[in-house]
Design a protein around this motif. Sequence first.
Motif, short mmCIF file in Angstrom:
data_model
loop_
_atom_site.label_atom_id
_atom_site.label_comp_id
_atom_site.label_asym_id
_atom_site.label_seq_id
_atom_site.Cartn_x
_atom_site.Cartn_y
_atom_site.Cartn_z
N ALA A 22 -4.74 5.37 2.33
CA ALA A 22 -5.93 4.71 2.88
C ALA A 22 -5.69 4.28 4.32
O ALA A 22 -6.54 4.51 5.20
CB ALA A 22 -6.29 3.50 2.02
N TYR A 23 -4.54 3.70 4.58
CA TYR A 23 -4.24 3.26 5.95
C TYR A 23 -4.15 4.46 6.88
O TYR A 23 -4.62 4.42 8.02
CB TYR A 23 -2.94 2.43 5.97
N GLN A 24 -3.54 5.53 6.41
CA GLN A 24 -3.43 6.72 7.25
C GLN A 24 -4.79 7.34 7.52
O GLN A 24 -5.08 7.77 8.64
CB GLN A 24 -2.51 7.75 6.59
N MET A 25 -5.63 7.37 6.50
CA MET A 25 -6.94 8.01 6.68
C MET A 25 -7.84 7.20 7.61
O MET A 25 -8.53 7.76 8.47
CB MET A 25 -7.61 8.23 5.31
N SER A 26 -7.88 5.89 7.44
CA SER A 26 -8.72 5.08 8.34
C SER A 26 -8.23 5.23 9.79
O SER A 26 -9.04 5.33 10.72
CB SER A 26 -8.69 3.60 7.93
N ALA A 27 -6.92 5.27 9.96
CA ALA A 27 -6.36 5.40 11.32
C ALA A 27 -6.68 6.77 11.92
O ALA A 27 -7.10 6.85 13.08
CB ALA A 27 -4.85 5.17 11.29
N THR A 28 -6.50 7.82 11.14
CA THR A 28 -6.74 9.16 11.71
C THR A 28 -8.21 9.33 12.08
O THR A 28 -8.52 9.88 13.14
CB THR A 28 -6.35 10.29 10.72
N GLU A 61 -4.24 8.96 -4.48
CA GLU A 61 -3.99 7.53 -4.30
C GLU A 61 -4.83 6.68 -5.24
O GLU A 61 -4.35 5.68 -5.78
CB GLU A 61 -4.24 7.12 -2.85
N TRP A 62 -6.07 7.05 -5.44
CA TRP A 62 -6.90 6.29 -6.39
C TRP A 62 -6.27 6.34 -7.79
O TRP A 62 -6.20 5.34 -8.49
CB TRP A 62 -8.31 6.87 -6.44
N MET A 63 -5.83 7.54 -8.19
CA MET A 63 -5.23 7.66 -9.53
C MET A 63 -3.96 6.83 -9.65
O MET A 63 -3.72 6.14 -10.65
CB MET A 63 -4.92 9.13 -9.83
N GLU A 64 -3.14 6.90 -8.61
CA GLU A 64 -1.87 6.15 -8.61
C GLU A 64 -2.13 4.65 -8.64
O GLU A 64 -1.57 3.92 -9.46
CB GLU A 64 -1.07 6.56 -7.37
N SER A 65 -3.01 4.19 -7.75
CA SER A 65 -3.23 2.74 -7.63
C SER A 65 -3.99 2.19 -8.84
O SER A 65 -3.60 1.19 -9.42
CB SER A 65 -4.03 2.47 -6.34
N HIS A 66 -5.08 2.86 -9.21
CA HIS A 66 -5.86 2.39 -10.36
C HIS A 66 -5.05 2.48 -11.65
O HIS A 66 -5.13 1.59 -12.51
CB HIS A 66 -7.14 3.23 -10.52
N GLY A 67 -4.29 3.56 -11.79
CA GLY A 67 -3.49 3.72 -13.01
C GLY A 67 -2.50 2.59 -13.18
O GLY A 67 -2.29 2.06 -14.28
N LEU A 68 -1.90 2.20 -12.08
CA LEU A 68 -0.94 1.10 -12.11
C LEU A 68 -1.64 -0.22 -12.45
O LEU A 68 -1.19 -0.98 -13.30
CB LEU A 68 -0.28 1.00 -10.72
N HIS A 69 -2.76 -0.46 -11.79
CA HIS A 69 -3.44 -1.73 -12.01
C HIS A 69 -3.99 -1.87 -13.42
O HIS A 69 -3.81 -2.89 -14.08
CB HIS A 69 -4.57 -1.93 -10.99
N PHE A 87 -13.47 3.93 15.70
CA PHE A 87 -13.49 3.21 14.43
C PHE A 87 -13.20 4.17 13.28
O PHE A 87 -13.61 5.34 13.33
CB PHE A 87 -14.87 2.58 14.20
N GLY A 88 -12.52 3.65 12.29
CA GLY A 88 -12.29 4.41 11.07
C GLY A 88 -12.53 3.49 9.89
O GLY A 88 -12.11 2.34 9.91
N CYS A 89 -13.24 3.98 8.90
CA CYS A 89 -13.48 3.15 7.71
C CYS A 89 -13.47 4.06 6.50
O CYS A 89 -14.27 5.00 6.42
CB CYS A 89 -14.83 2.43 7.84
N THR A 90 -12.55 3.82 5.61
CA THR A 90 -12.47 4.64 4.39
C THR A 90 -12.37 3.73 3.18
O THR A 90 -12.22 2.51 3.32
CB THR A 90 -11.25 5.59 4.44
N GLU A 91 -12.47 4.34 2.01
CA GLU A 91 -12.47 3.56 0.77
C GLU A 91 -11.07 3.56 0.15
O GLU A 91 -10.70 4.45 -0.61
CB GLU A 91 -13.50 4.13 -0.22
N ALA A 92 -10.30 2.54 0.50
CA ALA A 92 -9.00 2.34 -0.14
C ALA A 92 -9.24 2.05 -1.62
O ALA A 92 -10.36 1.70 -2.01
CB ALA A 92 -8.29 1.15 0.52
N PRO A 93 -8.23 2.19 -2.46
CA PRO A 93 -8.45 1.88 -3.87
C PRO A 93 -9.10 0.50 -4.06
O PRO A 93 -9.94 0.32 -4.95
CB PRO A 93 -7.04 1.90 -4.46
N ARG A 94 -8.75 -0.45 -3.23
CA ARG A 94 -9.29 -1.81 -3.37
C ARG A 94 -10.55 -2.03 -2.57
O ARG A 94 -11.07 -3.14 -2.56
CB ARG A 94 -8.23 -2.83 -2.97
N GLY A 95 -11.02 -1.04 -1.84
CA GLY A 95 -12.29 -1.18 -1.13
C GLY A 95 -12.19 -0.83 0.35
O GLY A 95 -11.20 -0.25 0.82
#
Lengths: 146, 431
Positions: B71-77, B103-111, B344-352
């Motif tokens: 998420a951080y990489q995508m918003s930055a790029t 990343e969504w699968m990894e983060s959500h799966g963990l949570h 500007f970059g804005c993407t949907e990290a697992p947490r928003g």
Amino acid sequence: MVSKTAVIGVGSPFGEDYIAYRVIECLKRDPTLKIHLDYYDRPYWHLLECMKPFDTVHLVDAIVSHQAPGTLHRYEDIHAFQVNQQSLSSHGWGLADTLLLGEVLDQLPSKLIIHGIEIDPHGSQGEIAYLDLVSQIKRDILPSNR
Amino acid sequence: MTDSFKDLSIPIIARVEGEGALHLQIRDNAIQSLALSIYEPPRLFEKFLEGRSANEVVDAVARICGICPVAYQMSATHAVEHIFEMSITPWIHDMRRLFYCGEWMESHGLHIHLLAAPDFLKYPSVIAMAKDHPEVVKRGMHLHRLGLDLMSLLGKRSVHPVGACVGGFYAAPKPSAVKTVLTEFKRSLPLAEELVQWSASLPLAKSTQTFTSVSLRHPHEYPMNAGRIVSDQGLDIDISEFDQHLKESQVPYSTALQCHLHGKPYLVGPLARLNLNFDRLPSAVHTVLDRCKITFPTQNMFHSIVARSVEIYYAMLEAIRIMENYVEPTAPCVPLTPRAGIGFGCTEAPRGLLWHRYAFNAAGLVTSSRIVPPTSQNQARIEEDLRQSLMHYGLDHSDADLRLHSEMVIRNYDPCISCSTHFLTLKVKRW
């Protein structure tokens, strides 16, 4: 040939929690070692998957139990490891938690040895002389290196 | 410098993760004050980035979070490409979605499994839960691992990946490697469907609250990398207008900035995304949800665990779709030509929502940066939720019970302070 023994380091890039990575990299430079060597950055429960192919796993991790930095602890009992390890964890989940989960799910290798390297979490006592530790760990894993 | 930057007059407030405590004051069985404090020291990333080149930024921001580096990489790029006026290829667009699916699968799966499910099933931890529900935990571990596999496919490693660059990726995966992952995804898809049904069957409290959902919305995609910022209260803005509507401010008890929409708390994350983009999900997801007794949009915060499960299922479907059409490209990235500007970059990290703003000089170096992570955006909403939830729960419960209930409410948001909310320091003062 796939070795049934592995030496796996776990940790993170932060401070001396990096010690296991250094140990594994040092072991990788020894051409006589035929054992699977790997390192994982905060693997959480994924470590259980990583250990699946192996019968014997030596885990290398940083621990804090208020002894001299550089002290090498050796555990074959994950419960003893859990008791003696101060929580040095990521997101409230440490190596001991992963191993306890592995025990419940019957997903631990048949032989598991944990090499815990005492670190100073504040890093104020200088760098650990990890080459000595590598020699000690190597002596322990040599019987599997066949 | 704009007025909004004057609001950020404390430059060390560069918090993007943290450790938390809750301070609660109760008078006459009513909450007199409630403060969720994030007290981890500032990490200064926004300052570190100054003077760095575009691709150094992409590598550096991946280090902000071990759970959501993509998420951080995508918003930055996206922000940098906005400044450099770059257009990406359809292949890069698809690979970025694939990367995000992992990343969504990894983060959500963990949570879902490690943090949230034990709360709802009344276990102190996943270790205790695994004794009674081993197959549930194994399923979670498997889906989590598939997410890691996807991240490694494009990022070369799953934690702090290094495969992404401005303009695309440093290398394209080999079709054989994609095929291996695809085969495993197809085989495992029924597990994700089961996960949705299982999460919807959990004994979730039937409590509803009034809150505003905010997320990206794309003309035809379920949002990941692009879209306008919308809310269920009529907000519909370009990402460059973020600052005009969503204001950061400091509270005295937290090292992290809070963020309000027109002065009010709001929700970002999977539940907000699903509330605002339910119609963007494919029919296969709708079909599975039809069998569950939960409908979206919903104002029940505890449906967040279902929303995460739905997003895992969706991520698998989307990943399969992309991988089935995979063709190795002639070039995995487009060339960049640095230029001065603000982007500007804005993407949907697992947490928003994860919003980035960068200014570059003509030499292609960062002159200023700003990062607004989802956890700081959700802070005020968490406090609002805690007030309502604790009143509903009953303030006459013991401190231990209040602590457990508070932890459950906080964990439900999957904050990056979840590490500390497992060891929540709850101070209760009663009169």
